[in-house]
Design an enzyme around this catalytic site. Structure first.
Site, PDB file in Angstrom:
ATOM      1  N   CYS A   1     -15.641  12.325  -8.476  1.00 11.33           N
ATOM      2  CA  CYS A   1     -16.363  11.115  -8.034  1.00 11.33           C
ATOM      3  C   CYS A   1     -15.769  10.524  -6.763  1.00 11.33           C
ATOM      4  CB  CYS A   1     -16.438  10.098  -9.176  1.00 11.33           C
ATOM      5  SG  CYS A   1     -16.978   8.481  -8.643  1.00 11.33           S
TER       6      CYS A   1
ATOM      7  N   LEU B   1      -6.312  10.793 -10.374  1.00 13.08           N
ATOM      8  CA  LEU B   1      -7.290  10.652 -11.456  1.00 13.08           C
ATOM      9  C   LEU B   1      -8.623  10.193 -10.866  1.00 13.08           C
ATOM     10  CD1 LEU B   1      -4.714   9.013 -13.796  1.00 13.08           C
ATOM     11  CD2 LEU B   1      -5.918  11.142 -14.324  1.00 13.08           C
TER      12      LEU B   1
ATOM     13  N   CYS C   1     -19.717  11.128  -6.081  1.00 11.77           N
ATOM     14  CA  CYS C   1     -20.452   9.854  -6.054  1.00 11.77           C
ATOM     15  C   CYS C   1     -20.058   8.949  -4.890  1.00 11.77           C
ATOM     16  CB  CYS C   1     -20.242   9.046  -7.334  1.00 11.77           C
ATOM     17  SG  CYS C   1     -19.681   9.940  -8.747  1.00 11.77           S
TER      18      CYS C   1
ATOM     19  N   PHE D   1     -35.347 -15.536  -6.561  1.00 13.62           N
ATOM     20  CA  PHE D   1     -36.336 -15.121  -5.588  1.00 13.62           C
ATOM     21  C   PHE D   1     -35.703 -14.965  -4.193  1.00 13.62           C
ATOM     22  CE2 PHE D   1     -40.309 -15.859  -3.164  1.00 13.62           C
ATOM     23  CZ  PHE D   1     -41.039 -14.842  -3.732  1.00 13.62           C
TER      24      PHE D   1
ATOM     25  N   HIS E   1      -8.640   7.077  -4.473  1.00 13.98           N
ATOM     26  CA  HIS E   1      -7.772   7.913  -5.307  1.00 13.98           C
ATOM     27  C   HIS E   1      -6.578   7.108  -5.799  1.00 13.98           C
ATOM     28  CE1 HIS E   1      -9.163  11.612  -2.774  1.00 13.98           C
ATOM     29  NE2 HIS E   1      -9.927  11.462  -3.838  1.00 13.98           N
TER      30      HIS E   1
HETATM   31  C1  KPC Z   1     -15.716   3.639  -6.888  1.00 13.03           C
HETATM   32  C2  KPC Z   1     -14.916   4.039  -8.041  1.00 13.03           C
HETATM   33  O1  KPC Z   1     -15.029   3.457  -9.089  1.00 13.03           O
HETATM   34  C3  KPC Z   1     -13.961   5.131  -7.876  1.00 13.03           C
HETATM   35  S1  KPC Z   1     -14.386   6.641  -8.615  1.00 13.03           S
HETATM   36  C4  KPC Z   1     -14.459   6.316 -10.352  1.00 13.03           C
HETATM   37  C5  KPC Z   1     -13.756   7.340 -11.133  1.00 13.03           C
HETATM   38  S2  KPC Z   1     -13.621   6.872 -12.770  1.00 13.03           S
HETATM   39  O2  KPC Z   1     -13.258   5.435 -12.842  1.00 13.03           O
HETATM   40  O3  KPC Z   1     -12.565   7.660 -13.379  1.00 13.03           O
HETATM   41  O4  KPC Z   1     -14.888   7.092 -13.456  1.00 13.03           O
END
Ligand code: KPC
Length: 552
Positions: free
Chosen positions: A110, A106, A115, A530, A165
């Site tokens: 990303c 899942l 990402c 700061f 993952h």
């Molecule tokens: C860095 C990270 O949160 C893993 S990738 C996120 C996938 S999700 O939580 O399903 O948007």
């Protein structure tokens, strides 16, 4: 089918298989009868990703009828950010969901190709930029261009992505109590029925969450070995690029181009529209853009605007690119590496049986409740078009779930804070200065460096991440602007290039978009930590005493 749900059922053989995969150092192993640990998930997922032909069995985490015999409230087709967050929220609201994904994990693209590797590469770009700038000074050794290998960094990500993952699977199953079937493709039968792994599942609703992918320009040679996008870069790169041509001017083009250049691989960006002037980016301040582009050029990136790519040259493998420049001249660049950053579109073939309304750009039409033209079918994330950002994916997934569970929830994602990376972190929210001046008669700004300063000697802004630049070459230390309506004293926009301000922009965006807004006086009342990267609090305080505000 590999049943990962019930430790009593087939788990012993699953554990034996995982044990056979993992040497020492792969994290905790679970006891017999206990759920898979993160380390065990990582081993299993890595094995499936590395050998997909030998691992066609779905990972099955579906409640047996004696556990839960309710009808599904929703089937989420795709378990990326939209599907995972929507599923978790629907489950938290007491609903029943099933999430299906073709990958064995899942979280979607990303953690696999988008990402997470992008952030690894951007951090590498930042480190490399500093190392190159400082070479031979302080403790920095001479910088050897050849020592920064794109291939090694890609391989570092590829070898480590099993853990993100695994965390997604472990968290979704053990903490969020989601039901899912992974490593299996869904077939849509109708608006309430999905077939997966030879079995049909029905639900009150479908939530479509399958994202988008790069659209490669249709030019000769685009299929040659050596042409990549952000996804195939991760999967297929198997040599060290020496020269890079980027086709396209999207955020991805700026981000990956900056990374490749920082490794020492000469980059040329061929873009039709001027960089940061593409329709998918809004509220770009001219001053911010000028600084970002000047700093990319300062690092040696060649940017060709008004360029029309003609052909990728090569015999089996890329050897060059031809393009028409803004004056109509055909030009050629010799290169062994082409990276496509022209934007993304969804693949909607899967949904043909539904007869969804699709817009002229190829995105799914949905209303502010995420409802498509087909009753009971919701669409989310990148299926809906730009912005193709995480907040939108997750919140449209959650929004669909909220509506399915009986709320009347609308989400307008047309206004949002935004960011991109070069070797810098670039963040913005609200209006650009030009936009503010179109809408308000009396606009002032706080800007560092000010327009009349010599940026080569004006060592502000500076904060963590830019201090060494400030003390060695001030112009490299960043840029900022706060745009203010002098009549209402409300902040209209904020723009920043530097490091570490991204978090602040999430909150600034929220504050300035409230109906009551957020004034320079309220900003001046905050307590700065700061040296705060964005400097806005103290700079506002320097002006907040004025009855009639003027620029700083
Ligand atoms: C860095 C990270 O949160 C893993 S990738 C996120 C996938 S999700 O939580 O399903 O948007």
């Amino acid at each position: 089918m590999i049943n990962v749900r019930n430790p009593a059922d087939g788990f012993r053989s699953l554990r034996a298989r995982i044990d056979a995969l993992g040497g020492p150092g792969h994290g905790d192993r679970g006891e017999d009868g206990a759920p898979l640990t993160v380390g065990e998930w990582a081993l299993l997922i890595d094995d499936i990703v590395a050998h997909p032909e030998a691992n066609t069995e779905p990972l099955w985490n579906v409640a047996a009828p004696e556990e839960d015999d309710r009808e599904y409230d929703a089937i989420f087709v795709g378990g990326g950010a939209a599907g995972r967050f929507g599923s978790a929220f629907l489950k938290a609201r007491g609903g029943r969901q099933l999430t299906i994904d073709a990958w064995p994990f899942l979280g979607g693209s990303c953690p696999h190709q988008a990402c997470v590797p992008h952030h690894l590469f951007s951090e590498c770009a930042r480190e490399l930029d500093l190392a190159r700038h400082m070479q031979g000074r302080l403790w920095y050794p001479p910088f050897d261009d050849k020592r920064a290998s794109i291939l090694e960094i890609v391989e570092l990500f590829r070898a480590g992505r099993g853990y993100p993952h695994a965390i997604m699977n472990w968290q979704s199953k053990e903490q969020l109590d989601m039901e899912f079937i992974l490593n299996a493709r869904a077939t849509i039968i109708d608006a309430h029925t999905v077939e997966v792994a030879g079995q049909r599942f029905t639900a009150r609703n479908l939530v479509l969450c399958t994202g988008a992918r790069t659209i490669f320009p249709e030019i000769p040679g685009i299929g040659l070995r050596g042409v990549f996008d952000f996804a195939s870069l991760i999967e297929d790169l198997d040599y060290e690029p020496n020269r890079c041509v980027i086709i396209g001017g999207s955020k991805v083009a700026l981000e990956y181009g900056s990374f490749f250049q920082a490794t020492g691989c000469q980059v040329t960006i061929l873009t039709r529209s001027p960089l940061m002037r593409t329709a998918s980016l809004h509220h770009i301040d001219d001053g911010m853009r000028d600084y970002v582009i000047a700093m990319m050029r300062d690092r040696g990136i060649e940017i060709v605007e008004g360029a029309e790519p003609i052909e990728v040259l090569g015999n089996g493998k890329v050897s060059g690119v031809t393009y028409r420049d803004a004056d109509g001249q055909v030009r050629q660049i010799d290169t062994d590496f082409v990276f496509v950053g022209t934007g993304e579109r969804p693949n909607l073939d899967l949904y043909a049986p539904l007869g969804l309304d699709i817009d002229e750009r190829g995105f799914v039409v949905a209303d502010s409740h995420m409802r498509t033209s087909v009753p009971g079918v919701y669409a989310t994330g990148d299926l809906l078009g730009p912005p193709m950002e995480m907040f939108k994916a997750r919140k449209t997934g959650v929004g669909a779930a909220r509506n399915i569970m009986g709320e009347d929830y609308e989400f307008d994602f047309t206004q949002y804070p935004d960011f991109l990376h070069t070797t810098y972190e670039v963040t913005w929210c609200g209006l650009s200065e030009a936009e503010a001046r179109e809408r308000h008669p009396n606009v002032i700004k706080i800007q560092m460096p000010p327009d009349d300063a010599d940026p080569e000697t004006f060592a502000l802004p500076a904060a963590e991440g830019s201090m060494i630049y400030a003390f060695t070459r001030p112009i490299l230390s960043g840029w900022l602007k706060l745009v203010i309506d002098a009549d209402s004293r409300k902040i209209l926009g904020a723009h920043h290039v530097g490091f570490g301000a991204k978090d602040a922009f999430q909150y600034i965006d929220y504050l300035i978009r409230r109906p009551e807004g957020f004034t320079i006086d309220q900003m001046a009342e905050l307590n700065e930590l700061f040296l705060n990267p964005e400097h806005f609090i103290q700079l506002s305080r320097l002006r907040a005493g004025q009855a009639s505000l003027v620029n700083l």
